[in-house]
Motif scaffolding. Sequence first.
Motif, PDB file in Angstrom:
ATOM      1  N   THR A   1      10.405  -3.200 -17.948  1.00 23.66           N
ATOM      2  CA  THR A   1       9.621  -4.340 -17.345  1.00 23.66           C
ATOM      3  C   THR A   1       8.645  -3.882 -16.166  1.00 23.66           C
ATOM      4  O   THR A   1       9.038  -3.148 -15.540  1.00 23.66           O
ATOM      5  CB  THR A   1      10.646  -5.407 -16.563  1.00 23.66           C
ATOM      6  N   ARG A   2       7.466  -4.421 -16.196  1.00 22.98           N
ATOM      7  CA  ARG A   2       6.529  -3.848 -15.298  1.00 22.98           C
ATOM      8  C   ARG A   2       6.593  -4.501 -14.178  1.00 22.98           C
ATOM      9  O   ARG A   2       7.224  -5.526 -13.675  1.00 22.98           O
ATOM     10  CB  ARG A   2       5.145  -4.191 -15.735  1.00 22.98           C
ATOM     11  N   GLU A   3       6.372  -3.683 -13.024  1.00 19.60           N
ATOM     12  CA  GLU A   3       6.527  -3.889 -11.495  1.00 19.60           C
ATOM     13  C   GLU A   3       5.453  -4.786 -11.074  1.00 19.60           C
ATOM     14  O   GLU A   3       4.406  -4.729 -11.583  1.00 19.60           O
ATOM     15  CB  GLU A   3       6.601  -2.739 -10.492  1.00 19.60           C
ATOM     16  N   LEU A   4       5.756  -6.106 -10.715  1.00 25.90           N
ATOM     17  CA  LEU A   4       4.732  -6.894 -10.250  1.00 25.90           C
ATOM     18  C   LEU A   4       4.267  -6.562  -8.705  1.00 25.90           C
ATOM     19  O   LEU A   4       5.138  -6.862  -7.800  1.00 25.90           O
ATOM     20  CB  LEU A   4       5.210  -8.450 -10.339  1.00 25.90           C
ATOM     21  N   ILE A   5       3.052  -6.028  -8.542  1.00 24.89           N
ATOM     22  CA  ILE A   5       2.573  -5.544  -7.209  1.00 24.89           C
ATOM     23  C   ILE A   5       2.187  -6.540  -6.351  1.00 24.89           C
ATOM     24  O   ILE A   5       2.565  -6.908  -5.264  1.00 24.89           O
ATOM     25  CB  ILE A   5       1.673  -4.482  -7.405  1.00 24.89           C
ATOM     26  N   ALA A   6       1.315  -7.539  -7.219  1.00 23.47           N
ATOM     27  CA  ALA A   6       0.756  -8.714  -6.413  1.00 23.47           C
ATOM     28  C   ALA A   6       0.407  -9.450  -7.182  1.00 23.47           C
ATOM     29  O   ALA A   6      -0.038  -9.415  -8.469  1.00 23.47           O
ATOM     30  CB  ALA A   6      -0.409  -8.358  -5.709  1.00 23.47           C
ATOM     31  N   ARG A   7       0.442 -10.831  -7.007  1.00 30.83           N
ATOM     32  CA  ARG A   7      -0.217 -12.059  -7.622  1.00 30.83           C
ATOM     33  C   ARG A   7      -1.397 -12.563  -6.956  1.00 30.83           C
ATOM     34  O   ARG A   7      -1.200 -13.167  -5.934  1.00 30.83           O
ATOM     35  CB  ARG A   7       1.052 -13.150  -8.084  1.00 30.83           C
ATOM     36  N   GLU A   8      -2.654 -12.580  -7.533  1.00 25.35           N
ATOM     37  CA  GLU A   8      -3.891 -12.973  -6.859  1.00 25.35           C
ATOM     38  C   GLU A   8      -4.369 -14.167  -7.408  1.00 25.35           C
ATOM     39  O   GLU A   8      -4.459 -14.426  -8.773  1.00 25.35           O
ATOM     40  CB  GLU A   8      -4.706 -11.995  -6.428  1.00 25.35           C
ATOM     41  N   VAL A   9      -5.185 -15.017  -6.647  1.00 21.98           N
ATOM     42  CA  VAL A   9      -6.072 -16.185  -7.250  1.00 21.98           C
ATOM     43  C   VAL A   9      -7.502 -15.829  -7.214  1.00 21.98           C
ATOM     44  O   VAL A   9      -7.976 -15.470  -5.899  1.00 21.98           O
ATOM     45  CB  VAL A   9      -5.672 -17.494  -6.549  1.00 21.98           C
ATOM     46  N   GLU A  10      -8.153 -15.746  -8.318  1.00 21.86           N
ATOM     47  CA  GLU A  10      -9.609 -15.520  -8.212  1.00 21.86           C
ATOM     48  C   GLU A  10     -10.347 -16.672  -8.419  1.00 21.86           C
ATOM     49  O   GLU A  10      -9.837 -17.529  -9.449  1.00 21.86           O
ATOM     50  CB  GLU A  10     -10.029 -14.255  -9.234  1.00 21.86           C
ATOM     51  N   VAL A  11     -11.558 -16.991  -7.812  1.00 17.94           N
ATOM     52  CA  VAL A  11     -12.290 -18.247  -8.011  1.00 17.94           C
ATOM     53  C   VAL A  11     -13.666 -17.735  -8.586  1.00 17.94           C
ATOM     54  O   VAL A  11     -14.179 -16.921  -7.996  1.00 17.94           O
ATOM     55  CB  VAL A  11     -12.668 -19.012  -6.756  1.00 17.94           C
ATOM     56  N   SER A  12     -14.014 -18.297  -9.774  1.00 16.71           N
ATOM     57  CA  SER A  12     -15.192 -18.145 -10.669  1.00 16.71           C
ATOM     58  C   SER A  12     -16.453 -18.739  -9.708  1.00 16.71           C
ATOM     59  O   SER A  12     -16.410 -19.688  -8.980  1.00 16.71           O
ATOM     60  CB  SER A  12     -15.141 -18.654 -11.828  1.00 16.71           C
ATOM     61  N   GLU A  13     -17.536 -18.373 -10.145  1.00 14.52           N
ATOM     62  CA  GLU A  13     -18.923 -18.933  -9.675  1.00 14.52           C
ATOM     63  C   GLU A  13     -18.894 -20.569  -9.644  1.00 14.52           C
ATOM     64  O   GLU A  13     -19.432 -21.212  -9.037  1.00 14.52           O
ATOM     65  CB  GLU A  13     -20.045 -18.473 -10.484  1.00 14.52           C
ATOM     66  N   ASP A  14     -18.393 -21.173 -10.677  1.00 15.32           N
ATOM     67  CA  ASP A  14     -18.420 -22.773 -10.802  1.00 15.32           C
ATOM     68  C   ASP A  14     -17.083 -23.371 -10.331  1.00 15.32           C
ATOM     69  O   ASP A  14     -16.680 -24.416 -10.562  1.00 15.32           O
ATOM     70  CB  ASP A  14     -18.224 -22.953 -12.556  1.00 15.32           C
ATOM     71  N   GLY A  15     -16.310 -22.476  -9.667  1.00 15.18           N
ATOM     72  CA  GLY A  15     -15.182 -23.125  -8.669  1.00 15.18           C
ATOM     73  C   GLY A  15     -13.968 -23.123  -9.318  1.00 15.18           C
ATOM     74  O   GLY A  15     -13.079 -23.633  -8.780  1.00 15.18           O
ATOM     75  N   ARG A  16     -13.818 -22.516 -10.603  1.00 16.65           N
ATOM     76  CA  ARG A  16     -12.604 -22.699 -11.361  1.00 16.65           C
ATOM     77  C   ARG A  16     -11.704 -21.443 -10.538  1.00 16.65           C
ATOM     78  O   ARG A  16     -12.260 -20.403 -10.500  1.00 16.65           O
ATOM     79  CB  ARG A  16     -12.666 -22.413 -12.762  1.00 16.65           C
TER      80      ARG A  16
END
Length: 698
Positions: free
Chosen positions: A79-94
């Motif tokens: 099982t892969r180690e989860l280092i970080a969970r991040e949220v990215e926002v696209s140019e259209d706001g999604r």
Amino acid sequence: MNPYLLGIFAPIVMSILFRNAKNGKKRGLPVEVDGEPGYAIRNYRFLKPVESAWEGITTLAELFEQSCKLYPSKHLLGTRELIAREVEVSEDGRSFEKFHLGNYEWLSYGEAFEAVCGFSSGLVQLGHGKEERVAIFADTRAEWLIALQGCFRRNITVVTIYSSLGEEALAYSLNETEVSTVICGRKELKKLIDINGQLDSVKRVIYIDDDGISSEVSLAERNTNWKVTSFAEVEKVGRENPSDSDMPVSADIAVIMYTSGSTGLPKGVMMNHRNVLAVVSAVMTIVPGLGSKDVYLAYLPLAHILELAAENVVVAVGGSIGYGSPLTLTDTSNKIKRGTKGDASQLGPTVMTAVPAILDRVRDGVRKKVDAKGGLAKRLFDFAFGRRLSAMNGSWFGAWGLEKILWNFLVFRKVRAILGGRVRFLLSGGAPLSGDTQRFINICLGAPIGQGYGLTETCAGGTFSEYDDMSVGRVGAPLPCSFIKLIDWAEGGYLTTDSPMPRGEILVGGPNVTVGYFKNEEKTKEVYKVDERGMRWFYTGDIGRFHSDGCLEIIDRKKDIVKLQHGEYVSLGKVEAALSECPYVDNIMMHADPFHSYCVAIVVASQHALEDWAEKNGITFTDFSELCKKKETLKEVLGSLMKVGKKVRLEKFEIPAKIKLLPNAWTPESGLVTAALKLKREAIRKEFSEDLSKLYTS
């Protein structure tokens, strides 16, 4: 011999040998069977169906324990180690969730066996009775397999449910099987809480520890009467209070597998240990060299029999299983943070299974990159691909020997790196694989693809193409655990007396044919039958034909055939498979109405292909949804579909006269395709009923 002459004649000799191997080998042999008349074939190597490849091993629980004792220090579950969970926002706001994942962390066979025994004993401490059923409602991961084997050691029947199943089907499955304990992950726990009032028998929920799951756990504890316990706690309590195992016998029901189904509510297929073990044993005789050095990348749903059988095969030979997901599979997958390696790159698997839709995406992704580069790079790729294709088709003008090695190093090495660079064998199942995709993967990955044919009702076992069979469009000869029989379907015009190939409805017989449908005796009697010898047969509803070497080709499906107004028959599945070659198509569902003389289609558009076309033709648009509604876009896609249809020799009435173009992909979460990415026709028809009506009236 003069080296120059050797260089001339070697490719010719290889071509002749290739043709002999391809066309001369009998892979299936006709056999007399009792019961309903038909044309039956068995595997040429075996006189009777294989049931177990190991003396004294009759259940999946015994097979797992045997491997754990043979390979105690070998890696099993990664099982892969989860280092970080991040949220990215696209140019259209999604917003998009992205994972930063590390190395694989491993449990050895010995450690996995301890975890299984601990979980098994923990179920006893939790109060789960032997006669009660457990449901596993979670994504594919190490805990899934540990839970499955833990239940087997208590002879507990496991109900498997796709994590993408909708609320109605989920409640139906749990209530019908009277499940008392559910094992789930975070998002599945949220679904269970939402339908809490609809569940009649659930008493206990075991949750797999996930980042952020504590809020769902608190919600469940406040709003339900369930006993909610973590997976780790069940295992810990079991280790501290060990119980003797209560092992099953071969006839005991191991799994009730609920299919996501293409129509209506799901059906629970009852599989005993004998059924699944027969398929595992049969595959062992087909794939050469499979052993403890192999590394398998697991990412398909374990609630699907294809994945369940594949992982048991890997366990049987002492191989390693690294877990991933379709959304983190490659370096460019949707949920992989930029700069993070995908599962395949990190693991470097040697063996994989895939459904055709995923292989199609790999092919399209590579082609897109090659076309984007253009120039010399594209010309070099096309030339190398053409030379290798000629060789695979038996031409002495193809790339053989040193030239093959050269092109592999110069051109195809980067393509192979997408899946880790070490894949030596791929198994494709779940749906027909196009010849174009099969050849593309063969050449670019340098690995054979074993196409299989089977159903949940036959434990994924039916036929399997052998390692040295380089033909396309076929699904191989019968597995050593199966007989394959064709019977006449006169209404559709398919007869076993047809020349040059016998044709008809496909029946699968043998120890892999399952017990039947849970609490559905009427449907069971309709499609399961036992002949005079006591062999159990399943009537698949698929139409096939036998080639002269004993290999099967799927050519139609009874349910997919619709009769048009003027009496023409249209095979929806066949047409969809053909038109999927259109570059603008990501997915397509044909629709035929008996009261009209033409077909229509709902088409999920390929975004990159249409946007490239729009850019080249100076068509402006603000977003992809707008582009899909433009008249010139519809005209272009319809024209391309007609061109593809003519190329593959479809009749005029088989090519859609009108289409509805959609901008968003169909996913299992949308409820429009199954977990194996097959179309759910009734769901799509219902969702787009108004659009279909307009296509016929406009």
